[in-house]
Motif scaffolding. Structure first.
Motif: not given
Length: 249
Positions: A92-100, A102-109
């Motif tokens: 499962r994936f998420a990306i950190e951009c300069a503005d915060g 963003r997560l794929d539907p399955r990524f558990a933060a």
């Protein structure tokens, strides 16, 4: 240096103020994103510079301005996630951009991100990502970094700050690469740099700096390469070392 390295109660804040007044630049170099750093900016000092997101962003805390950003473009990042998913179907994936984040539907933060965009990566990856995060509940947490690194190879930089989460930066981007660039801009020789760290993402920076300190309780791989050991973060170890080095106290 935030997280497991630096605490900022009164004593540490006082030491940083005195060092800044003496013309000693103390640069916060952290894996944290910009969105977690607001409380640290008043302590950066007159030089005003910090490095966040494992070296992907150099930031002027006084003007609240990004000086440089080394990110992963969407096309490159999607190719990476496709390769990782082919080897690790549960990824499962998420990306950190300069503005915060963003997560794929399955990524558990693990922290509250209720307002973060969530959706297929090909839809939410519209800006360069300063970090690509990978979790996989089907892979042993202590092995995830090695499994992801084997897939990514030289295409990007893989590190970690906690078991079960791989952190991917653009090729060649580390805390060390960003700090080296900043020191060149400030006219500071590597031999003059004193660096502190506690986790594997600190190793390139500690290896580059003239003098390196592992925090008490640091990951064994950090203790193995550091020159010296500082007291624990909870004991304001960074401040203790800096005060001793610069004032003899």
């Amino acid at each position: 240096m935030p997280d497991g390295t630096l605490e900022l109660p009164g004593y540490t804040a006082d030491v940083l103020r005195r060092l800044d007044g003496a013309g000693v630049a103390v640069v916060f170099v952290t894996g944290r994103p910009l969105r977690w750093m607001t409380g640290f900016w008043p302590h950066v000092g007159n030089h005003g510079m910090a490095i966040v997101s494992n070296g992907a962003i150099t930031y002027n805390a006084r003007s609240r301005e990004i000086i440089s950003l080394a990110g992963i473009a969407a096309a490159d990042g999607l190719a990476l996630t496709a390769a990782i998913s082919a080897e690790l179907p549960g990824a499962r994936f998420a990306i950190e951009c300069a503005d915060g984040i963003r997560l794929d539907p399955r990524f558990a933060a693990r922290t509250a991100v209720d307002d973060a965009p969530r959706g297929p990566l090909e839809e939410i990856w519209t800006d360069p990502a300063v970090k690509l995060f990978v979790r996989d509940p089907d892979v042993d947490a202590d092995l995830l970094h090695d499994r992801v690194s084997a897939v990514v190879g030289e295409a990007a930089t893989v590190t970690w700050t906690m078991p079960g989460l791989a952190e991917i930066s653009a090729p060649g981007v580390t805390k060390a690469s960003a700090l080296q660039t900043l020191c060149e801009r400030l006219g500071v020789d590597p031999a003059e740099v004193i660096a502190f760290g506690d986790m594997p993402n600190d190793i390139p920076m500690l290896s580059w700096a003239g003098t390196s300190y592992a925090m008490a309780g640091a990951h064994p791989s950090v203790r193995d390469i550091a020159d010296r050991t500082a007291p624990a973060s909870a004991d304001e170890g960074v401040a203790q070392v800096l005060e001793h080095l610069f004032t003899g106290a």
